[in-house]
Structure formats: structure tokens, C-alpha cells
Scaffold this active site. Structure first.
Site, PDB file in Angstrom:
ATOM      1  N   ALA A 231       1.993   8.492  -2.129  1.00 56.98           N
ATOM      2  CA  ALA A 231       1.276   9.579  -2.799  1.00 56.98           C
ATOM      3  C   ALA A 231       2.259  10.609  -3.333  1.00 56.98           C
ATOM      4  O   ALA A 231       2.946  11.284  -2.566  1.00 56.98           O
ATOM      5  CB  ALA A 231       0.300  10.228  -1.831  1.00 56.98           C
TER       6      ALA A 231
ATOM      7  N   SER B  81       0.841  -1.196   0.000  1.00 59.82           N
ATOM      8  CA  SER B  81       0.000   0.000   0.000  1.00 59.82           C
ATOM      9  C   SER B  81       0.878   1.249   0.000  1.00 59.82           C
ATOM     10  O   SER B  81       1.963   1.252   0.597  1.00 59.82           O
ATOM     11  CB  SER B  81      -0.891  -0.015   1.244  1.00 59.82           C
ATOM     12  OG  SER B  81      -1.973   0.862   1.115  1.00 59.82           O
TER      13      SER B  81
ATOM     14  N   ARG C 210       1.101  -1.231   7.405  1.00 56.85           N
ATOM     15  CA  ARG C 210       1.893  -1.361   8.633  1.00 56.85           C
ATOM     16  C   ARG C 210       2.547  -2.730   8.756  1.00 56.85           C
ATOM     17  O   ARG C 210       3.673  -2.841   9.246  1.00 56.85           O
ATOM     18  CB  ARG C 210       1.007  -1.075   9.847  1.00 56.85           C
ATOM     19  CG  ARG C 210       0.622   0.388   9.998  1.00 56.85           C
ATOM     20  CD  ARG C 210      -0.319   0.601  11.172  1.00 56.85           C
ATOM     21  NE  ARG C 210      -0.627   2.011  11.386  1.00 56.85           N
ATOM     22  CZ  ARG C 210      -1.581   2.681  10.751  1.00 56.85           C
ATOM     23  NH1 ARG C 210      -2.310   2.067   9.823  1.00 56.85           N
ATOM     24  NH2 ARG C 210      -1.804   3.948  11.015  1.00 56.85           N
TER      25      ARG C 210
ATOM     26  N   TYR D  71      -8.306  13.915   1.090  1.00 55.26           N
ATOM     27  CA  TYR D  71      -7.522  14.752   0.188  1.00 55.26           C
ATOM     28  C   TYR D  71      -8.422  15.328  -0.910  1.00 55.26           C
ATOM     29  O   TYR D  71      -9.625  15.090  -0.921  1.00 55.26           O
ATOM     30  CB  TYR D  71      -6.319  13.975  -0.330  1.00 55.26           C
ATOM     31  CG  TYR D  71      -5.406  13.551   0.811  1.00 55.26           C
ATOM     32  CD1 TYR D  71      -4.929  14.494   1.722  1.00 55.26           C
ATOM     33  CD2 TYR D  71      -5.050  12.222   1.004  1.00 55.26           C
ATOM     34  CE1 TYR D  71      -4.133  14.121   2.793  1.00 55.26           C
ATOM     35  CE2 TYR D  71      -4.245  11.838   2.072  1.00 55.26           C
ATOM     36  CZ  TYR D  71      -3.790  12.796   2.966  1.00 55.26           C
ATOM     37  OH  TYR D  71      -3.003  12.420   4.031  1.00 55.26           O
TER      38      TYR D  71
ATOM     39  N   ARG E  96      -8.099   4.871  -5.486  1.00 57.41           N
ATOM     40  CA  ARG E  96      -8.351   4.648  -4.048  1.00 57.41           C
ATOM     41  C   ARG E  96      -9.515   5.524  -3.610  1.00 57.41           C
ATOM     42  O   ARG E  96      -9.562   6.721  -3.898  1.00 57.41           O
ATOM     43  CB  ARG E  96      -7.116   4.955  -3.205  1.00 57.41           C
ATOM     44  CG  ARG E  96      -7.391   4.909  -1.697  1.00 57.41           C
ATOM     45  CD  ARG E  96      -6.149   4.757  -0.852  1.00 57.41           C
ATOM     46  NE  ARG E  96      -5.758   3.350  -0.742  1.00 57.41           N
ATOM     47  CZ  ARG E  96      -4.843   2.898   0.122  1.00 57.41           C
ATOM     48  NH1 ARG E  96      -4.230   3.725   0.946  1.00 57.41           N
ATOM     49  NH2 ARG E  96      -4.540   1.612   0.156  1.00 57.41           N
TER      50      ARG E  96
ATOM     51  N   CYS F 192       3.274   7.225   2.845  1.00 62.63           N
ATOM     52  CA  CYS F 192       4.105   8.418   2.818  1.00 62.63           C
ATOM     53  C   CYS F 192       5.299   8.268   3.755  1.00 62.63           C
ATOM     54  O   CYS F 192       5.151   7.853   4.908  1.00 62.63           O
ATOM     55  CB  CYS F 192       3.286   9.644   3.212  1.00 62.63           C
ATOM     56  SG  CYS F 192       2.079  10.124   1.957  1.00 62.63           S
TER      57      CYS F 192
ATOM     58  N   GLN G  12       1.069   6.141  -6.708  1.00 63.34           N
ATOM     59  CA  GLN G  12      -0.193   6.820  -6.439  1.00 63.34           C
ATOM     60  C   GLN G  12      -0.029   8.309  -6.736  1.00 63.34           C
ATOM     61  O   GLN G  12       0.956   8.925  -6.311  1.00 63.34           O
ATOM     62  CB  GLN G  12      -0.597   6.623  -4.974  1.00 63.34           C
ATOM     63  CG  GLN G  12      -1.958   7.179  -4.623  1.00 63.34           C
ATOM     64  CD  GLN G  12      -2.266   7.011  -3.133  1.00 63.34           C
ATOM     65  OE1 GLN G  12      -1.615   7.645  -2.291  1.00 63.34           O
ATOM     66  NE2 GLN G  12      -3.226   6.169  -2.817  1.00 63.34           N
TER      67      GLN G  12
END
Length: 353
Positions: A57, A22, A323, A181, A229, A25, A99
Site C-alpha cells: 500500500a 499480495s 504469508r 482504511y 481490493r 506492508c 496498491q
């Protein structure tokens, strides 16, 4: 045979398994340029056996960064810096992806370990933009509402960033319309109070997302997949919800979106989330079933058995791990052993396998 370790074909591309890194950042760039940290961070997870490795991103405009330390794809120097990273990921057998994002009213904020809230312009911050002139929270920057020219510039920025992603060697792009966002801000009535063609009802609020999809798909090769997403719900009464997410997803597939990466939240500090393992998987399952589009599941997916069950039960087509892959870049190899599957190891590592 493990479903998690079965290949996934999309257009002319095939993922070797259903585990995707995934986008996470790292807040570790200068002038939007990825560096050795990003090469090692992403490269190690490709060596670790993931089927797809998605870079974090990347801002399509400088003012679209979350923090001053975010990466970007708004100029050619950044594309050149990404190229060796994408090449290394591909050389390890994973699909290199990135992304594309614009933070909107959640831009010009501190990296998490440097504090919270707005970065002052004197400290490298900037004026932020949004659908409407309302801030995310008390400690966040006050945005200026985008006018028609500003909206057109955002659409064009996503288009040109996709072209740079292709030039850098990425084989899949994901559009970030989640987590509060800019694209998500236009979707939600909690952040979009416009009364023009980009506001009001569902059609107006979804217009920017669809325009961005169309602009990117027009320059992104037909042979390569496009993902998006989406936050399936704001977790706030009166906000964006799963019913609207299903309706939007039904519009995406005919426009060339190949998978909806289903997350949730991030739009409002008022959200209330019971974050238990797999808490977002039902959203991915519903969108997949009702919109007829492939989905990705995210959120507290931490064991091989849990990931296998999500794919085997048809809840989603891929699982995107964050994570857990920070804790263990080699999770896919460990999962393969647990599930009786195999991933080809680099020659340098064969003695350990």
C-alpha cells in the site's frame, strides 16, 4: 493441465500464471521512499515465479500513511525510487503492480513490531482524517471528519498517484478499499455517520469509492488493468456485508475495474472471524458469480493443491498469497512442480531446474 498455471489476459496485459503476490506492508521506508529492501523483497518474488508482484500500500498523501515508515506515491521522488523496482520485476517475467491507499483513521500508528496505537505528533505522527470524527479504537488517533474540499483532495491524490505509478513503470494499479482504511471507512455504516452526499444509504457511502475509480480510470491507460481490493464483510452486525459488496461490484465493471480482490474485515475491533484455510474464498466466489466480474481470492491459501482448486473450480480468477510467500518466495516454482506445470527459470538458475 494446471489451471493455476494457465495465463490470464486482462486488457493488453497477460499474467503468466494465476499466482499474485499480495501487497504486504514492510514498514521500512523513510519519507515514503522505497529502497534496497523493497527491491530485494519484491524482486525475489518475481524471480520466484509469481505471475504478478504487487507492491505494498503506497500512500497517496503523507497523512494517508499507516505508519511513518510507509511507502508513498505522493511525490515525484517516490515515483523515481519505484522505477528500478518495477523494471526489475518486469524483467523477470512478472507484471509489476502497486496498491494505492489512504489509511484514514487508522493512520499515524506504529509499525507492528514497534508497538500498537497512535504515534504522537512529537514522535512523527500527525492529525488523521476520516468520514466521521470517531476513532478506530481507544488507542488509536482521534480523526477529524473530512469536509467537501478534503474529500476532493483525496480523489485528486489517488488520480495523481496513479499517474506517478504509470511513470514509474507499473502496469497495474489496485485501489485499497478494504481493511478499515479510508475508502472502506466511507463504505461502512459503522464508521460513516455522515448525513450529507457521502453518507447515509448505500449510494452516499459508495460515492467516494466510485469517484476515486472514475478519477483513476480517467488517467490510467485503457490498455492496462485496474483492480480494487474490497473487504466483503466487516464481520460485525450492522456493518458492510457481502450483499452490499456484490451491489458495489456490479457498479465497478462498467467503470473500468477489471478485478475485485476480495478480502474481509479490518474495520472494527469488534469483528469476530473464524480464520480457517480459505475462509474468504466463498466471498470471492459469490461476487464473481453474482456481479459478473473477475475476482481474486486471499486468506490462508497455503498449498499448491488448494490454490489450484480455487481457480479450477471457478471460485476466483487469481489467488493472492501473502504469508506463504513471506515464508517461501519460490512457492510458485514449488507449486508448479507439484502440479506438473513449468515456469521458465532465469538463466542464472537453470542448473537447479
Amino acid at each position: 493441465m494446471s489451471e493455476l498455471f494457465s495465463p490470464l489476459a486482462q486488457r493488453a496485459l497477460t499474467l503468466r500464471n494465476r499466482i499474485a503476490v499480495s501487497p504486504m506492508c514492510q514498514y521500512s521506508a523513510v519519507d515514503g521512499l522505497p529502497d534496497h529492501w523493497h527491491l530485494v523483497h519484491l524482486g525475489s518474488r518475481a524471480v520466484g515465479g509469481a505471475g504478478l508482484v504487487m507492491a505494498e500500500a503506497a500512500a497517496v498523501l503523507p497523512e494517508g500513511r499507516i505508519s511513518p515508515e510507509d511507502v508513498g506515491l505522493w511525490n515525484d521522488a517516490q515515483a523515481q525510487a519505484w522505477a528500478p523496482i518495477a523494471a526489475f520485476v518486469r524483467a523477470q517475467g512478472a507484471v509489476p503492480a502497486i496498491q494505492l491507499a489512504h489509511a484514514g483513521r487508522k493512520a499515524s500508528t506504529h509499525a507492528p513490531w514497534r508497538g500498537h496505537g497512535a504515534v504522537a505528533e512529537a514522535d512523527g505522527g500527525w492529525q488523521v482524517v476520516a468520514p466521521s470524527a470517531s476513532a478506530y479504537g481507544e488507542r488509536y488517533p482521534s480523526p477529524v471528519a473530512l469536509d467537501a474540499d478534503g474529500i476532493a483532495a483525496v480523489v485528486d491524490a489517488f488520480r495523481t498517484a496513479a499517474q506517478r505509478a504509470l511513470a514509474a513503470g507499473f502496469e497495474l494499479v489496485e485501489l485499497h478499499a478494504a481493511h478499515g482504511y479510508l475508502l472502506h471507512q466511507f463504505l461502512s455504516p459503522l464508521s460513516n455517520a455522515r448525513d450529507d452526499a457521502w453518507g447515509g444509504g448505500f449510494e452516499g457511502r459508495t460515492r467516494l469509492v466510485l469517484d476515486v475509480v472514475d478519477a483513476v480510470r480517467a488517467v490510467w491507460p485503457e490498455r492496462l488493468p485496474l483492480w480494487l481490493r474490497l473487504s466483503a464483510t466487516d464481520w460485525v452486525e450492522g456493518g458492510w456485508d457481502v450483499e452490499q459488496s456484490v451491489a458495489l461490484a456490479r457498479l465497478l465493471a462498467p467503470r473500468g475495474v477489471d478485478l475485485v480482490d476480495v478480502s474481509s474485515g479490518g474495520l472494527s475491533p469488534a469483528q469476530r472471524i473464524d480464520a480457517v484455510p480459505g475462509y474468504q474464498v466463498p466471498f470471492a466466489r459469490r461476487i464473481r458469480a453474482e456481479a459478473g466480474i473477475a475476482t481474486g481470492a486471499v486468506g490462508l491459501i497455503t498449498t499448491p493443491e488448494q490454490a489450484e482448486r480455487i481457480v479450477a473450480d471457478g471460485d476466483a480468477d487469481v489467488v493472492l498469497l501473502a504469508r506463504e510467500l513471506l515464508r517461501d518466495p519460490y512457492f510458485p516454482r514449488r507449486a508448479a512442480q507439484a502440479l506438473g506445470a513449468t515456469i521458465e527459470a532465469p538463466a542464472q538458475y537453470l542448473r537447479a531446474w
